[in-house]
Each structure stands twice: as C-alpha cells, then as structure tokens.
Design a protein around this motif. Sequence first.
Motif, mmCIF file in Angstrom:
data_model
loop_
_atom_site.group_PDB
_atom_site.id
_atom_site.type_symbol
_atom_site.label_atom_id
_atom_site.label_comp_id
_atom_site.label_asym_id
_atom_site.label_seq_id
_atom_site.Cartn_x
_atom_site.Cartn_y
_atom_site.Cartn_z
ATOM 1 N N CYS A 127 30.862 39.873 34.456
ATOM 2 C CA CYS A 127 31.506 38.551 34.515
ATOM 3 C C CYS A 127 32.964 38.707 34.941
ATOM 4 C CB CYS A 127 31.425 37.855 33.155
ATOM 5 S SG CYS A 127 29.809 37.143 32.780
ATOM 6 N N ARG A 128 33.628 39.727 34.418
ATOM 7 C CA ARG A 128 35.017 39.977 34.822
ATOM 8 C C ARG A 128 35.097 40.368 36.297
ATOM 9 N NH1 ARG A 128 34.837 42.896 29.411
ATOM 10 N NH2 ARG A 128 35.802 41.418 27.952
ATOM 11 N N SER A 129 34.140 41.157 36.753
ATOM 12 C CA SER A 129 34.094 41.521 38.167
ATOM 13 C C SER A 129 33.915 40.282 39.040
ATOM 14 C CB SER A 129 32.936 42.505 38.420
ATOM 15 O OG SER A 129 32.729 42.708 39.802
ATOM 16 N N VAL A 130 32.999 39.402 38.641
ATOM 17 C CA VAL A 130 32.765 38.170 39.402
ATOM 18 C C VAL A 130 34.011 37.283 39.381
ATOM 19 C CG1 VAL A 130 31.455 36.001 39.404
ATOM 20 C CG2 VAL A 130 30.263 38.183 39.158
ATOM 21 N N ALA A 131 34.757 37.302 38.273
ATOM 22 C CA ALA A 131 35.996 36.517 38.206
ATOM 23 C C ALA A 131 36.958 36.947 39.304
ATOM 24 C CB ALA A 131 36.646 36.676 36.834
ATOM 25 N N LEU A 132 37.045 38.255 39.565
ATOM 26 C CA LEU A 132 37.904 38.737 40.644
ATOM 27 C C LEU A 132 37.311 38.392 42.006
ATOM 28 C CD1 LEU A 132 39.243 42.210 39.460
ATOM 29 C CD2 LEU A 132 40.267 39.947 39.260
ATOM 30 N N THR A 133 36.006 38.496 42.139
ATOM 31 C CA THR A 133 35.356 38.112 43.397
ATOM 32 C C THR A 133 35.642 36.651 43.713
ATOM 33 O OG1 THR A 133 33.577 39.712 42.989
ATOM 34 C CG2 THR A 133 33.143 37.989 44.615
ATOM 35 N N TYR A 134 35.615 35.819 42.683
ATOM 36 C CA TYR A 134 35.810 34.375 42.857
ATOM 37 C C TYR A 134 37.260 34.020 43.163
ATOM 38 C CZ TYR A 134 33.965 29.637 42.260
ATOM 39 O OH TYR A 134 33.526 28.360 42.474
#
Length: 214
Positions: free
Chosen positions: A142-149
């Motif tokens: 989820c933290r990785s996706v937060a950066l992707t987003y």
Amino acid sequence: MGRFSAKTIFVLLALAVASYAFAFLYLPFQTGNPFSAQFAISGVDVPLHFFLGGLALALAPLQLSAGLRRRAPALHRLSGWLYVAAVLIGSVSAFSLALNAQGGVPSRASFILMALLWPCLTVIGIQRAIVGDTAGHRRWMCRSVALTYSAVTLRLVLGIGTGALQLPFIPVYIAAAWSGWTINLAVCELLLRWPAIRSRRSSLRVAGLDTVAS
C-alpha cells in the motif's frame, strides 16, 4: 456508497494518468516547451519512465483489489510481479530524470528521495510476502502504491495551482514535487492505522461511560 465512490475515483484517475503516460510517447515534439526540450535529450530514460510508471500505475488498482486476491490469486501474483518489475526498472530512470528536474535543487531533492524510496518500499513488501507475512506485505505494498500514485497527485496539485489559482509555475511545481508523494504516504498511513485508532477511541468511550455509570 462514499467508499465505493472514493475507490471509483481512485481507479479512474490512475487509469487516466496511466493512459496519458502511454500516449505521451507518441505526442509530437512541442517547440518552446522546456519539458519537451529536456526530455528530447534524456535518451531512453523518458520512454522507460513513462511506460513503466504508467504500467505500475495501471496495475496498482488490481494489486489493491481484495476481490482479485480472493477470486484469482494467480492473476494477483502475475500482475504483482509485473508491478514490481515496472517499479524497480522505472525507479532507475526516475532517478536519472530527477537529477535534472525542473525547479532546481528543491524539486530535484524531492524526486531523488522518492526515486530511492519507491523501490525500497516495494522490495520490503515482496520480502514480507516471501516470509509469509501477508498483513505486512499488504501494508508495505500500500505504501509502494502511494508513491506510484504520486503521478496523479502531482498533476492534481499542478492543475489546481497553475490552472485554478493562476500561480507561477515553478513554485507550484516545487510544491507539487514534495506534496505529490508526502500527502499520499500520510493518507496511506492514516488509512492503515485507522482501524486501530477507531478501536482505541471506542475503548476509551466505553471506559468513559463505565466510569460515569459507576
């Protein structure tokens, strides 16, 4: 209903920016555009970053889908490995582009830091899955996706700052460079911790009522 709407907006914005990233590779050179001029001399970094960043962003909603994890775990794993590959390779090109980002040292520092954090958070998420820590795997991804987003949030900040508010571009760009990923991580952490926060508040409320009753 509100949660469904939020998820729908999240998915639509991710797909819209991912589509823009793919389409950007075919846009004609724009004379007088400093970004086009800079991208023109950046070599393979630009197509790598836009394609792989767009791919990671398009796959992000799939990775967060609980329904997909339950109904098609094999597809979840396949799209997950594609996401990881896109992040790991895309972060290298992101780091290279960050060294010469518009806005000088302030924006470059933000993009460099994000380019380093992006693969690190993703690798931790994969490591958690390998050791069987499913809950930890989901939190770190989820933290990785937060950066992707951040690709979405950055463009929203730019649109509001330079479009709706008519502010100068460079200051808005520097603000977007930092807020694009820090806001996302802050919101992500709040959502991850919210069940525990709500449970603690409920416990305190019950304890308070018991005290009053006694």
